[in-house]
Design an enzyme around this catalytic site. Structure first.
Site, PDB file in Angstrom:
ATOM      1  N   GLY A 380     -10.765 -12.531   3.704  1.00  0.00           N
ATOM      2  CA  GLY A 380     -11.563 -13.139   4.774  1.00  0.00           C
ATOM      3  C   GLY A 380     -13.046 -12.898   4.691  1.00  0.00           C
ATOM      4  O   GLY A 380     -13.744 -12.945   5.707  1.00  0.00           O
ATOM      5  N   SER A 698      -8.030   6.647 -14.585  1.00  0.00           N
ATOM      6  CA  SER A 698      -7.157   7.048 -13.481  1.00  0.00           C
ATOM      7  C   SER A 698      -5.679   7.062 -13.850  1.00  0.00           C
ATOM      8  O   SER A 698      -4.861   7.557 -13.081  1.00  0.00           O
ATOM      9  CB  SER A 698      -7.382   6.134 -12.271  1.00  0.00           C
ATOM     10  OG  SER A 698      -7.014   4.805 -12.565  1.00  0.00           O
ATOM     11  N   LYS A 741      -5.238   1.747  -3.689  1.00  0.00           N
ATOM     12  CA  LYS A 741      -4.069   2.236  -4.427  1.00  0.00           C
ATOM     13  C   LYS A 741      -2.936   2.632  -3.480  1.00  0.00           C
ATOM     14  O   LYS A 741      -1.759   2.370  -3.747  1.00  0.00           O
ATOM     15  CB  LYS A 741      -4.469   3.420  -5.306  1.00  0.00           C
ATOM     16  CG  LYS A 741      -5.383   3.023  -6.471  1.00  0.00           C
ATOM     17  CD  LYS A 741      -5.851   4.233  -7.245  1.00  0.00           C
ATOM     18  CE  LYS A 741      -6.762   3.819  -8.411  1.00  0.00           C
ATOM     19  NZ  LYS A 741      -7.285   4.981  -9.149  1.00  0.00           N
TER      20      LYS A 741
END
Length: 826
Positions: A380, A698, A741
């Protein structure tokens, strides 16, 4: 110096036709090649001679009082022509006069006598010499067909004379009525006529004078038509120019009379612009520019090209909202209700807008902030701009920057160029009609750059609150104040945004939605909007919370709600079709109905089935489109200790894999792994979805967990995911994108998540809705890899583990007394 015709052919006195038809010509002739010139029999022509071979040929022929063969070159740029470079038909000529004009330069006056065909060149030094065969002319001056064509030639020539320049007209008119010899007339006209070289050669090559006359008539008629059209065009242009000049003079006189009488100009366009300017409150520098350009316009004729350019410029000056601002609505409660009505959650963005409105209420002349909404697609960002404009009571304009390459799209083109236009910034300000709209710069992270400039560099001035009060557009050539414009940029990632540009904007991250948030968005916004768009009565379709949850979890997996909107639209269309067909149905949509409409389930909530073997772990990744999960798979097979990496892994991720394997080898005995097995087993590490590039640190702990699982034959626990960077010492370092995540883990049905200890502070930034969404997740915070492996791996190996020591035992059984691991030497 090249051989060339130095003036028009000389008109000969009537001569003996028999001489030009039957003159005795030797079989071997010195050759004189000409460029762009054709010599016809009976025609006298002056020629400038400068090429060494041509000079020698002319001197030889003149001294011997013999003939010379005049031939035409096929291509004029060849300096030393050979047989293939010459047209085969030429004219034997006699040299009437030879005059030396300089060192090795001569002017020769020659007269064509008879035509010949060049058979071969028999000598090249010191001049060209050729073997020729005389061509027989088919000629009878008493032939009635030839006489008839003579009349046509003369009539056409007289018509042509009326269109020719005076010089040529006088030369031809002197003999047209006096020469009765068809031979002389045809050759002379063919020599004079301005026609292509190939056509002259064609006329020269024709043996029959009747056919030669037909070719000439055809060329005369074509020449006449060309000259006639040319004359008509000249007369038309001249007439139009005279008309314009006359109108201009009359207009200037009329203006003088009007000025004397104190009257205004009668041009309605100028009057309209002047009246419009009087109604606007233009700044002083704009008013001066307007008056200057208006005076230029008064002096121009409307038909002049520049008239429309100046007119367009003046209209732009009058259309721009100089010092025209819409009045802001400072009702904070109203603004909050509008933002809440149109968008669920997004509290951080709403709070920032309300803060700006509160400060505006206290300090009216505050400069507008430059906001950058960063987040995955479908959350949005763009529609939020419209709601902000409505909440503030301002106009809204949007400019898409995706794929923009030309700097002129921002700054405009200079008016000196044809088709010049102002930049899109000024165009949209003109469209808004106010100098303080909400200006949406969509997809600012997708700006390109090429030879036409760097649009991102041009935006530096636009998006700098200290500079944009004096924004300069190349077309406008005046400064325009953009400091009151509320610029809102959107992007999926900040990685591709120019650093200097990013520094000028206030970044607000908009993350993905949880399942609960999506359910609320579907209920409040998506479903009512879709039902209204499809013209359906809301009472005819009902989607319960469990049904919406089922659609979200089993048919979509995204950070935003764009795909959810598509699925809901498919369900509404199905119900609309039922209504149109007059079918009976219950308003409530069941799971059975959903499967019938949307097809089989696309996603599984649980990952338990996907982790059934050792060597597979689940990592959490951040992407420009939100959080996502990724699997790390490790396979072992007998080899020589190589590490193979696949799955489109970037450099950083490949280094993480190497670091993880090194740490595991260094601490292998702590996990019951024989250090020697690393020399006899190759490791293949793969991250599925190989077409998608993957990079970043990561996934470090997920890679190490998968490797340890494979070498210990202990499975990774079900519904467990992890993220974190590792070091060679086994430390777990913090990573970014924790919010995204965690939401991805929640969407995928994960129950346990391992996070770096130093990422605990990131949970404080989550709002209440997000905290509520991840309450089902059990979070484990670690700072070293040993803790990760304790949490992640099952305590016992699988029932039928791979025997990693088997290769070692085989070697010992073969009694290799001096056995040594591969790669080692004494």
């Amino acid at each position: 110096m090249a051989e060339k015709k130095i003036n028009e052919p000389i008109i000969p006195a009537p001569g003996n036709e028999d001489f030009f038809l039957n003159a005795e010509i030797p079989e071997e002739l010195p050759l004189l090649p000409l460029r762009d010139t054709v010599l016809f029999p009976s025609v006298i022509m002056p020629i400038a001679v400068g090429r060494p071979k041509s000079v020698e040929a002319v001197k030889k022929a003149f001294e011997d009082q013999s003939y010379i063969g005049v031939v035409t070159q096929v291509k004029s740029d060849i300096e030393d022509p050979d047989f293939d470079d010459l047209f085969p038909v030429g004219t034997a000529a006699r040299i009437i006069k030879l005059i030396q004009t300089g060192e090795n330069e001569y002017n020769a006056i020659i007269q064509g006598v008879r035509r010949f065909k060049l058979e071969e060149i028999i000598q090249k030094e010191p001049y060209l010499k050729g073997k020729v065969t005389l061509l027989k002319d088919i000629y009878d001056h008493q032939n009635p067909e030839l006489a008839a064509r003579m009349l046509v030639i003369k009539d056409t020539l007289r018509e042509l004379l009326e269109l020719l320049p005076p010089k040529l007209s006088e030369a031809l008119s002197a003999f047209i009525d006096t020469i009765d010899s068809p031979l002389l007339l045809i050759n002379m006209i063919a020599s004079h006529l301005d026609i292509p070289l190939q056509e002259k050669i064609r006329i020269l090559s024709e043996n029959d004078y009747v056919k030669k006359a037909d070719l000439l008539v055809k060329q005369l008629i074509a020449q006449k038509q060309v000259l006639k059209i040319k004359q008509e065009i000249q007369e038309k242009v001249s007439s139009e120019l005279e008309k314009q000049q006359r109108q201009f003079v009359l207009q200037q006189q009329l203006k003088s009379i009007q000025e004397e009488l104190g009257m205004e100009s009668g041009d309605p366009e100028i009057q309209r612009l002047k009246e419009k300017a009087e109604k606007k409150k233009l700044p002083e520098h704009v008013k001066k520019a307007f008056e200057r350009e208006l005076q230029r316009l008064r002096r121009m004729h409307p038909a002049m090209p520049e008239y429309s350019v100046i007119l367009s410029y003046l209209e732009l000056l009058l259309d721009l909202p100089w010092n025209e601002y819409s009045e802001d609505n400072y009702d904070l409660e109203r603004a909050r209700k509008i933002l809440d009505r149109d968008h669920y959650d997004l509290n951080k963005v709403k709070r920032r807008i309300l803060e700006h409105l509160a400060v505006l209420k206290l300090k009216k002349d505050m400069k507008a902030p430059i906001l950058l909404f960063v987040g995955p697609p479908g959350v949005g960002k763009t529609s939020l701009g419209k709601s902000i404009a409505e909440a503030l009571g301002r106009k809204f304009v949007r400019m898409s920057l995706g794929g923009l390459h030309d700097e002129a799209e921002i700054r405009g083109h200079r008016r000196t160029y044809i088709g010049a236009m102002p930049g899109r910034i000024i165009q949209l300000i003109r469209k808004a009609g106010t100098a303080n709209p909400v200006f949406m710069l969509d997809e600012i992270d997708k700006i390109g750059r090429d030879f036409r400039g760097d649009p991102a560099a041009a935006l530096l001035e636009v998006l700098d609150p200290e500079q944009n009060s004096h924004f300069y557009d190349n077309y406008l050539e005046l400064e325009f104040d953009l400091s009151k414009v509320l610029f809102i940029a959107t992007a999926n990632t900040t990685a591709t945004i120019h650093p200097a540009l990013l520094d000028r904007m206030e970044v607000i991250y908009i993350g993905g939605y949880s399942t609960e948030q999506k359910i609320e968005i579907a209920k409040r916004h998506l479903l009512p909007k879709i039902i209204k768009e499809h013209g359906l009565d809301p009472s005819l379709i009902k989607l319960t919370t469990p049904a919406l949850r089922y659609i979200i979890e089993r048919y979509t997996r995204e950070s935003g709600v764009r795909n959810l909107e598509k699925q809901l639209a498919a369900i509404v269309r199905f119900r609309a079709a039922q209504v149109a067909r007059g079918e009976e149905f219950k308003p409530t949509i069941t799971k059975k109905d959903i499967r019938k409409i949307l097809g089989p389930e696309k996603f599984e909530m649980s990952l338990a089935e996907q982790i059934q073997t050792p060597g597979v772990s689940v990592g959490l990744a951040w992407t420009p489109f939100g959080g996502d999960i990724l699997f790390v798979e490790v396979a072992l097979y007998q080899g020589r200790g190589k590490l193979i990496l696949t799955g489109s892994l970037g450099d950083v991720m490949r280094e993480s894999a190497t670091t993880a394997l090194s740490w595991l080898r260094a601490h292998s005995e702590e996990f019951g792994i024989d250090p020697e097995v690393f020399y006899y087993w190759d490791v293949h590490l793969h991250v599925p979805e190989g077409a998608i590039p993957k990079d970043g640190p990561s996934a470090g702990i997920a890679i190490l967990t998968a490797l340890t699982s494979a070498f210990t034959q202990r499975k990774v626990k079900h519904n467990l995911a992890m993220t974190g960077e590792i070091t060679l010492r086994g430390k777990v370092l913090p990573v970014g994108g924790i919010r995204e995540k965690l939401l991805a883990a929640h969407r995928a049905g994960i129950t346990d998540v391992i996070l770096p200890e130093k990422n605990k502070k990131d949970l404080e930034e989550l709002d209440e809705e997000e905290k509520k969404a991840i309450q089902e997740l059990e979070l484990h915070f670690v700072d070293n890899m040993k803790d990760v492996l304790k949490l992640a791996l099952e305590k016992k190996p699988v029932e039928k583990p791979i025997d990693l020591k088997e290769p070692i035992r085989k070697l010992k059984e073969e009694r290799r007394l001096f056995w040594m691991p591969p790669g080692h030497s004494n």
